[in-house]
Design an enzyme around this catalytic site. Sequence first.
Site, PDB file in Angstrom:
ATOM      1  N   ASN A  64       0.824  -1.206   0.000  1.00 54.77           N
ATOM      2  CA  ASN A  64       0.000   0.000   0.000  1.00 54.77           C
ATOM      3  C   ASN A  64       0.858   1.255   0.000  1.00 54.77           C
ATOM      4  O   ASN A  64       0.497   2.277  -0.591  1.00 54.77           O
ATOM      5  CB  ASN A  64      -0.919  -0.005   1.219  1.00 54.77           C
ATOM      6  CG  ASN A  64      -1.988  -1.072   1.107  1.00 54.77           C
ATOM      7  OD1 ASN A  64      -2.350  -1.477   0.020  1.00 54.77           O
ATOM      8  ND2 ASN A  64      -2.470  -1.552   2.242  1.00 54.77           N
ATOM      9  N   GLU A  65       2.004   1.181   0.670  1.00 56.86           N
ATOM     10  CA  GLU A  65       2.917   2.319   0.703  1.00 56.86           C
ATOM     11  C   GLU A  65       3.368   2.680  -0.719  1.00 56.86           C
ATOM     12  O   GLU A  65       3.364   3.856  -1.115  1.00 56.86           O
ATOM     13  CB  GLU A  65       4.130   1.971   1.572  1.00 56.86           C
ATOM     14  CG  GLU A  65       4.998   3.144   1.936  1.00 56.86           C
ATOM     15  CD  GLU A  65       6.108   2.751   2.915  1.00 56.86           C
ATOM     16  OE1 GLU A  65       7.047   3.549   3.066  1.00 56.86           O
ATOM     17  OE2 GLU A  65       6.023   1.658   3.518  1.00 56.86           O
ATOM     18  N   GLY A  66       3.717   1.665  -1.503  1.00 50.29           N
ATOM     19  CA  GLY A  66       4.139   1.909  -2.874  1.00 50.29           C
ATOM     20  C   GLY A  66       3.007   2.389  -3.761  1.00 50.29           C
ATOM     21  O   GLY A  66       3.176   3.330  -4.555  1.00 50.29           O
TER      22      GLY A  66
ATOM     23  N   ALA B  65       1.943   6.009  -2.899  1.00 49.30           N
ATOM     24  CA  ALA B  65       2.953   6.956  -3.372  1.00 49.30           C
ATOM     25  C   ALA B  65       2.817   7.151  -4.877  1.00 49.30           C
ATOM     26  O   ALA B  65       2.945   8.274  -5.386  1.00 49.30           O
ATOM     27  CB  ALA B  65       4.359   6.469  -3.012  1.00 49.30           C
TER      28      ALA B  65
END
Length: 433
Positions: free
Chosen positions: A175-177, A180
Amino acid sequence: MRPVVPALLLLVLLAVAGLSRAQAKTSLLDLTNSIGSILPSLSRPANFSRIFYGVMFDAGSTGTRIHVYTFIQTDSVELPVLDNEMFHSIKPGLSAYADSPEMGGHTVRMLLKVAKKTVPRLEWKRTPVVLRATAGLRLLPREKAEALLDQVQDVFDESPFLVPDNSVSIMNGTNEGILAWVSVNFLTGHLNVQNKKTVGILDLGGGSTQITFLPKLRKTVESAPTADYTARFDMFNSTYELYTHSYLGNGLMAARLATLGALGAEGLDWQVFRSSCLPKKFSDEWSFGGLTYQVSGIPDGYAGYKLCYQEVLKVVRGIIHQPYELKDSNVFYAFSYYFDRAVDAGLIDGARGGMLEVRDFKKRAKEVCNKMTKYRPISPFLCMDMTYITCLLKDGFGFKENTVLQLTKKVNNVEASWALGATFDHFRNLKIH
């Protein structure tokens, strides 16, 4: 097409209903059309009818950051417009307070003052406050991470802001990727129905690193090692299938530990961790994740780029997957420590950023490592860091030396990170039951 309920209307209805918590379920990979009509603005429209806010905390491995976003509602546009961002950060990160969680909570309490100064008092009860922790807490034992999150939850609960369900949690690397990627492509204007061209993102944090892009070739998806290297989600009446992966333990600070052979060493006082990537006469303490290590160069040995590269290669080879396609047509935005170290090494301007080829990192890494005394005032770790970035890009992801990267810290005056995408996603998931 069914009408989309504006995020602002959801907030107003929550306030009218007297709800202290939004009843929501988080589904970060299911971004929908509600993001599509939120557009970044360079100037505030004259016909705006209402201003509202969102507060997102990024609890990273080396620092905690607060993003206070201002959105505006116009008379002519159904959904709000992103107006600006107030950003502030403090060091160290929450994970440094693993043995004193109350202090970790206090750092968040201090940052909340930024939100109180930015958001008008009358809007506090309608402004959601959310914290997402990343690799720093993912690397901690579960009980210590939960103790820190509990402290943050207490700080949020005593604050005057709207505290949604699941307001404090650890974000997984995928989810972080993805978020972003959403943030950067939104800010660069690549996410709309007419424009099918997008940019890839490279995010180098302290504990983990992410790569995310939209493949042009089906083989890129089919040749991925496992299913979790790809993610599908719907947005703007289109389905996107991204290549995305997060490597926990391959962030810049975690890579220092691995290069030094200090992973799992618990910061033992009697053990000195040495590396050819450090100046020969250097000896000092270095702290990361709440632990302190004794580190030094190799006084009677050799130092320099070649030996350093051999050391960092062990941290990369066999761990980082090389996507089938990383063609020049894929423009990549690189930020976080990619940007910071490029600035430290004098490759780009700290205010404007700039475009670099992968070979530029390699060339400067050689210069730094072979003239460590000259660059030591900047950081004794600059040789190690620049060599690791070079190795990660070339032998890790498999970029060609002539691949051009856009190094940036801000896009349209907004921090390049996952925080904006996470805020959009949070608004989408506000529901009334």
